[in-house]
Design a protein around this motif. Structure first.
Motif, PDB file in Angstrom:
ATOM      1  N   ALA A  84      -9.278   2.249   7.739  1.00 10.80           N
ATOM      2  CA  ALA A  84      -9.567   2.581   6.346  1.00 10.80           C
ATOM      3  C   ALA A  84      -9.497   4.091   6.110  1.00 10.80           C
ATOM      4  O   ALA A  84      -8.963   4.548   5.099  1.00 10.80           O
ATOM      5  CB  ALA A  84     -10.954   2.055   5.970  1.00 10.80           C
ATOM      6  N   ILE A  85     -10.030   4.859   7.059  1.00  7.65           N
ATOM      7  CA  ILE A  85      -9.979   6.323   6.932  1.00  7.65           C
ATOM      8  C   ILE A  85      -8.533   6.801   6.897  1.00  7.65           C
ATOM      9  O   ILE A  85      -8.151   7.632   6.060  1.00  7.65           O
ATOM     10  CB  ILE A  85     -10.754   6.976   8.089  1.00  7.65           C
ATOM     11  N   LEU A  86      -7.725   6.266   7.801  1.00 12.45           N
ATOM     12  CA  LEU A  86      -6.306   6.639   7.820  1.00 12.45           C
ATOM     13  C   LEU A  86      -5.625   6.256   6.525  1.00 12.45           C
ATOM     14  O   LEU A  86      -4.834   7.035   5.959  1.00 12.45           O
ATOM     15  CB  LEU A  86      -5.619   5.953   9.009  1.00 12.45           C
ATOM     16  N   THR A  87      -5.922   5.076   6.005  1.00 13.44           N
ATOM     17  CA  THR A  87      -5.318   4.614   4.752  1.00 13.44           C
ATOM     18  C   THR A  87      -5.696   5.532   3.592  1.00 13.44           C
ATOM     19  O   THR A  87      -4.859   5.888   2.751  1.00 13.44           O
ATOM     20  CB  THR A  87      -5.764   3.175   4.454  1.00 13.44           C
ATOM     21  N   GLY A  88      -6.956   5.917   3.531  1.00 12.22           N
ATOM     22  CA  GLY A  88      -7.395   6.796   2.452  1.00 12.22           C
ATOM     23  C   GLY A  88      -6.727   8.159   2.506  1.00 12.22           C
ATOM     24  O   GLY A  88      -6.326   8.716   1.478  1.00 12.22           O
ATOM     25  N   ILE A  89      -6.573   8.716   3.708  1.00 15.49           N
ATOM     26  CA  ILE A  89      -5.916  10.018   3.857  1.00 15.49           C
ATOM     27  C   ILE A  89      -4.449   9.927   3.430  1.00 15.49           C
ATOM     28  O   ILE A  89      -3.923  10.810   2.735  1.00 15.49           O
ATOM     29  CB  ILE A  89      -6.042  10.500   5.312  1.00 15.49           C
ATOM     30  N   LEU A  90      -3.789   8.841   3.847  1.00 15.90           N
ATOM     31  CA  LEU A  90      -2.386   8.656   3.459  1.00 15.90           C
ATOM     32  C   LEU A  90      -2.249   8.470   1.956  1.00 15.90           C
ATOM     33  O   LEU A  90      -1.264   8.923   1.345  1.00 15.90           O
ATOM     34  CB  LEU A  90      -1.800   7.444   4.191  1.00 15.90           C
ATOM     35  N   ALA A  91      -3.234   7.801   1.339  1.00 15.61           N
ATOM     36  CA  ALA A  91      -3.167   7.568  -0.099  1.00 15.61           C
ATOM     37  C   ALA A  91      -3.213   8.866  -0.882  1.00 15.61           C
ATOM     38  O   ALA A  91      -2.621   8.978  -1.966  1.00 15.61           O
ATOM     39  CB  ALA A  91      -4.308   6.654  -0.529  1.00 15.61           C
ATOM     40  N   LEU A  92      -3.904   9.893  -0.372  1.00 21.67           N
ATOM     41  CA  LEU A  92      -3.939  11.182  -1.054  1.00 21.67           C
ATOM     42  C   LEU A  92      -2.615  11.923  -0.924  1.00 21.67           C
ATOM     43  O   LEU A  92      -2.295  12.782  -1.750  1.00 21.67           O
ATOM     44  CB  LEU A  92      -5.076  12.038  -0.498  1.00 21.67           C
ATOM     45  N   ARG A  93      -1.863  11.608   0.120  1.00 22.31           N
ATOM     46  CA  ARG A  93      -0.539  12.217   0.256  1.00 22.31           C
ATOM     47  C   ARG A  93       0.458  11.546  -0.690  1.00 22.31           C
ATOM     48  O   ARG A  93       1.247  12.202  -1.352  1.00 22.31           O
ATOM     49  CB  ARG A  93      -0.043  12.094   1.697  1.00 22.31           C
ATOM     50  N   ARG A  94       0.401  10.220  -0.727  1.00 24.66           N
ATOM     51  CA  ARG A  94       1.274   9.463  -1.625  1.00 24.66           C
ATOM     52  C   ARG A  94       0.635   8.093  -1.817  1.00 24.66           C
ATOM     53  O   ARG A  94       0.357   7.391  -0.857  1.00 24.66           O
ATOM     54  CB  ARG A  94       2.678   9.337  -1.034  1.00 24.66           C
ATOM     55  N   MET A  95       0.419   7.709  -3.047  1.00 27.86           N
ATOM     56  CA  MET A  95      -0.300   6.483  -3.349  1.00 27.86           C
ATOM     57  C   MET A  95       0.313   5.275  -2.664  1.00 27.86           C
ATOM     58  O   MET A  95      -0.388   4.385  -2.154  1.00 27.86           O
ATOM     59  CB  MET A  95      -0.346   6.244  -4.855  1.00 27.86           C
ATOM     60  N   VAL A  96       1.628   5.223  -2.628  1.00 26.72           N
ATOM     61  CA  VAL A  96       2.305   4.052  -2.067  1.00 26.72           C
ATOM     62  C   VAL A  96       1.973   3.877  -0.588  1.00 26.72           C
ATOM     63  O   VAL A  96       1.928   2.748  -0.088  1.00 26.72           O
ATOM     64  CB  VAL A  96       3.839   4.162  -2.274  1.00 26.72           C
ATOM     65  N   TYR A  97       1.708   4.994   0.120  1.00 25.16           N
ATOM     66  CA  TYR A  97       1.337   4.887   1.527  1.00 25.16           C
ATOM     67  C   TYR A  97      -0.001   4.158   1.669  1.00 25.16           C
ATOM     68  O   TYR A  97      -0.180   3.314   2.553  1.00 25.16           O
ATOM     69  CB  TYR A  97       1.235   6.266   2.172  1.00 25.16           C
ATOM     70  N   GLY A  98      -0.955   4.522   0.855  1.00 25.15           N
ATOM     71  CA  GLY A  98      -2.263   3.888   0.904  1.00 25.15           C
ATOM     72  C   GLY A  98      -2.198   2.410   0.554  1.00 25.15           C
ATOM     73  O   GLY A  98      -2.816   1.573   1.219  1.00 25.15           O
ATOM     74  N   LEU A  99      -1.444   2.093  -0.500  1.00 26.42           N
ATOM     75  CA  LEU A  99      -1.308   0.689  -0.890  1.00 26.42           C
ATOM     76  C   LEU A  99      -0.611  -0.114   0.198  1.00 26.42           C
ATOM     77  O   LEU A  99      -0.967  -1.264   0.472  1.00 26.42           O
ATOM     78  CB  LEU A  99      -0.545   0.583  -2.211  1.00 26.42           C
ATOM     79  N   ALA A 100       0.385   0.504   0.832  1.00 36.69           N
ATOM     80  CA  ALA A 100       1.077  -0.179   1.921  1.00 36.69           C
ATOM     81  C   ALA A 100       0.115  -0.460   3.081  1.00 36.69           C
ATOM     82  O   ALA A 100       0.158  -1.525   3.709  1.00 36.69           O
ATOM     83  CB  ALA A 100       2.248   0.662   2.410  1.00 36.69           C
ATOM     84  N   GLY A 101      -0.764   0.506   3.354  1.00 34.33           N
ATOM     85  CA  GLY A 101      -1.745   0.307   4.415  1.00 34.33           C
ATOM     86  C   GLY A 101      -2.662  -0.864   4.117  1.00 34.33           C
ATOM     87  O   GLY A 101      -2.971  -1.676   4.999  1.00 34.33           O
ATOM     88  N   LEU A 102      -3.107  -0.981   2.858  1.00 32.71           N
ATOM     89  CA  LEU A 102      -3.964  -2.104   2.491  1.00 32.71           C
ATOM     90  C   LEU A 102      -3.217  -3.434   2.580  1.00 32.71           C
ATOM     91  O   LEU A 102      -3.783  -4.456   2.982  1.00 32.71           O
ATOM     92  CB  LEU A 102      -4.515  -1.912   1.072  1.00 32.71           C
ATOM     93  N   LEU A 103      -1.934  -3.423   2.199  1.00 33.84           N
ATOM     94  CA  LEU A 103      -1.147  -4.651   2.278  1.00 33.84           C
ATOM     95  C   LEU A 103      -0.956  -5.086   3.730  1.00 33.84           C
ATOM     96  O   LEU A 103      -0.965  -6.280   4.037  1.00 33.84           O
ATOM     97  CB  LEU A 103       0.199  -4.466   1.586  1.00 33.84           C
ATOM     98  N   VAL A 104      -0.768  -4.118   4.627  1.00 33.08           N
ATOM     99  CA  VAL A 104      -0.671  -4.457   6.048  1.00 33.08           C
ATOM    100  C   VAL A 104      -1.995  -5.055   6.536  1.00 33.08           C
ATOM    101  O   VAL A 104      -2.018  -6.061   7.265  1.00 33.08           O
ATOM    102  CB  VAL A 104      -0.303  -3.212   6.883  1.00 33.08           C
ATOM    103  N   PHE A 105      -3.087  -4.429   6.128  1.00 30.66           N
ATOM    104  CA  PHE A 105      -4.411  -4.942   6.463  1.00 30.66           C
ATOM    105  C   PHE A 105      -4.561  -6.385   5.975  1.00 30.66           C
ATOM    106  O   PHE A 105      -5.048  -7.266   6.683  1.00 30.66           O
ATOM    107  CB  PHE A 105      -5.475  -4.049   5.826  1.00 30.66           C
ATOM    108  N   GLY A 106      -4.109  -6.648   4.739  1.00 27.94           N
ATOM    109  CA  GLY A 106      -4.184  -7.991   4.178  1.00 27.94           C
ATOM    110  C   GLY A 106      -3.300  -8.977   4.918  1.00 27.94           C
ATOM    111  O   GLY A 106      -3.685 -10.134   5.132  1.00 27.94           O
ATOM    112  N   ALA A 107      -2.109  -8.516   5.315  1.00 24.75           N
ATOM    113  CA  ALA A 107      -1.195  -9.408   6.043  1.00 24.75           C
ATOM    114  C   ALA A 107      -1.795  -9.821   7.387  1.00 24.75           C
ATOM    115  O   ALA A 107      -1.704 -10.988   7.788  1.00 24.75           O
ATOM    116  CB  ALA A 107       0.150  -8.716   6.251  1.00 24.75           C
TER     117      ALA A 107
END
Length: 517
Positions: A84-107
């Motif tokens: 989650a921490i990694l996803t949040g940091i990536l989301a601040l760089r580019r929103m799509v990165y954070g959303l992709a991280g959550l989708l991977v988590f969901g998958a």
């Protein structure tokens, strides 16, 4: 003063943790309307157990014993937090990165929910809804932070937060959603599924064959380990992260496979059968020499052999695959169940309905076999088959298919490293067991001297452990090694050969060191 980079990482970590908290909390509340085992964390944990190498499972049981499940869940939460921490940091760089991280988590969550033992298609719903809520939380929190994407942000000496109040409000709202849905989900799950109140009102019928009266006191009162293990302290080793909650009104047992007459039995029909009551000691194959994974209780149930005879089990069906509500499978040798011992479908334990954690409403108990080849909690299915055709859960990990209880003994007092008084009487005591064979003698050796017979407590049958005690007076100050060995009812002396539990039970002599002063 924090650097812009560290400040940015801190905001990103907080965004990720809050979003993950929303996912888990919403998943819990949705699971309350699907089933508790569909909770995202439980689904991931159940799949993790299946995928974990056998060596790691053995290490976990050896290291954490009955605390292995809380440790596993703590590890899963820690892993989720890091991702989650990694996803949040990536989301601040580019929103799509954070959303992709959550989708991977969901998958990953959906995969685990669909492939865990006894999975249902609806088990993915809590994960899908939870991840959807987390995506919304992530977008809202990133935008509220006022931090531009890395590719849009100009070089600035300070850390930009456009609306600190808006971000704090959004974070508080996300935290509130996570806490309320998470705790609320557990409350609703407990209200909808918990069967403790049903169990508490249940009155079991009297046994047609009561337990044999105890000839004398089987509890010497010296070892600190009572003859009867209470329901609350009885060891528990299984893979259920979410304990199955089965209403007896809905319970059914299917007996099928290599039988002439497949049958289905309800709880009411089971209780209407002649019930037997027996003292039986159960032991886990993972128990090390001198270990605690053993207990003795009075069980009430219906003879399993009678049901198998009524079903007409085939002579070539050498294995009974016992299946639990949660998908666990246990492979028991048919011949052992049918050889006249008191194998049963147990409904009671120590004068009460089975505790939920120990298999309520029905479990199997087979004297003389380790739990991994006999003790199926929350049992719902018995398939008569062969060892060649089917491998049960633990056997798939390399454990022996057919393994009787091994002759063992244990020193319970004094404890290893204890200090005693020279010239004063000291009690050495413990238990010994060889279920369905029996213990005829226990001998103790102190300081490498002769083996001395201990006094044995009476027992109602060969299916229980046996307490022993020996009075010893240390002749002088110094260090003494104390060992114990048992002799079974057939005259076999406990082996001195040392072996670890895997793949066929531990062996060797239990020993302690005490110091006399």
């Amino acid at each position: 003063m924090k650097s812009p980079r560290s400040h940015r990482f801190g905001i990103g970590a907080l965004v990720g943790l809050l979003s993950a908290g929303v996912a888990l909390g919403v998943g819990e509340i949705v699971a309350a309307f699907v089933r508790p085992s569909a909770s995202p964390v439980i689904a991931v944990g159940n799949r993790f157990i299946v995928l974990t190498p056998e060596t790691v499972k053995r290490w976990a049981i050896r290291s954490f014993q009955t605390s292995d499940k809380p440790v596993l869940l703590l590890g899963i939460y820690a892993g989720i937090a890091l991702l989650a921490i990694l996803t949040g940091i990536l989301a601040l760089r580019r929103m799509v990165y954070g959303l992709a991280g959550l989708l991977v988590f969901g998958a990953v969550g959906c995969y685990c929910a669909l492939t865990a033992n006894a999975a249902r298609g609806t088990d993915v719903i809590p994960t899908l809804v939870g991840v959807g809520a987390a995506c919304i939380a992530l977008v809202v929190l990133v935008r509220a932070s006022g931090v531009e994407s890395a590719h849009e942000r100009p070089s600035k000496p300070g850390f930009p937060v456009a609306d600190r109040r808006r971000f704090l409000q959004g974070g508080a709202a996300a935290a509130g959603v996570a806490v309320v849905t998470g705790l609320g989900g557990r409350v609703v799950q407990n209200a909808r599924y918990n069967v403790d109140s049903i169990r508490a009102k249940l009155v079991l019928p009297a046994p047609a064959s009561p337990a044999a009266p105890l000839a004398g006191n089987p509890d010497l009162g010296k070892s600190g380990v009572p003859w009867q293990t209470s329901n609350g302290t009885f060891y528990r080793v299984d893979t259920a992260l979410s304990i199955p909650q089965i209403d007896p009104k809905n319970w059914k047992l299917r007996i099928h496979g290599l039988v002439d007459h497949p049958m289905t039995l309800t709880y009411e029909q089971l209780l209407a059968r002649p019930l037997i009551e027996r003292w039986i000691t159960l032991c886990c194959v993972s128990n090390v020499v001198g270990g605690p994974l053993i207990g003795n209780a009075k069980f009430l149930g219906a003879r399993l052999a009678d049901l198998l005879h009524e079903a007409g089990v085939h002579s070539d069906a050498d294995q009974l695959v016992l299946s639990s509500e949660d998908g666990m499978t246990i492979g028991a040798p048919t011949a052992v169940v049918l050889d006249g011992r008191d194998a049963m479908l147990a409904v009671g334990m120590n004068g009460q309905p089975l505790p939920v954690a120990h298999g309520f409403p029905v479990r199997t108990v087979v004297p003389g076999l380790y739990g991994y080849v006999s003790a199926c909690k929350w049992i719902v299915d018995i398939e008569a088959t062969t060892f060649a055709q089917s491998k049960a859960y633990w056997v798939q990990g390399g454990w022996d298919q057919r393994l009787p209880i091994q002759l063992e003994s244990r020193i319970d007092t004094p404890r290893n490293g204890a200090t005693v008084v020279s010239g004063s009487a000291t009690v050495i005591a413990g238990v010994a067991w060889d279920q369905h064979v029996g213990v005829s003698k226990v001998q103790v050796q102190v300081g490498g001297g002769d083996w001395t017979d201990a006094r044995l407590a009476p027992v109602p049958s060969t299916d229980t452990w046996r307490q022993w005690v020996l009075a010893w007076t240390p002749p002088k100050a110094g260090s003494y090694v104390v060992k114990v060995r048992a002799v079974d009812a057939q005259g076999t002396v406990q082996t001195t050969a040392s072996a670890q539990p895997f793949p066929g039970a531990a062996s060797g002599l239990d020993s302690i060191t005490v110091r006399a002063r």
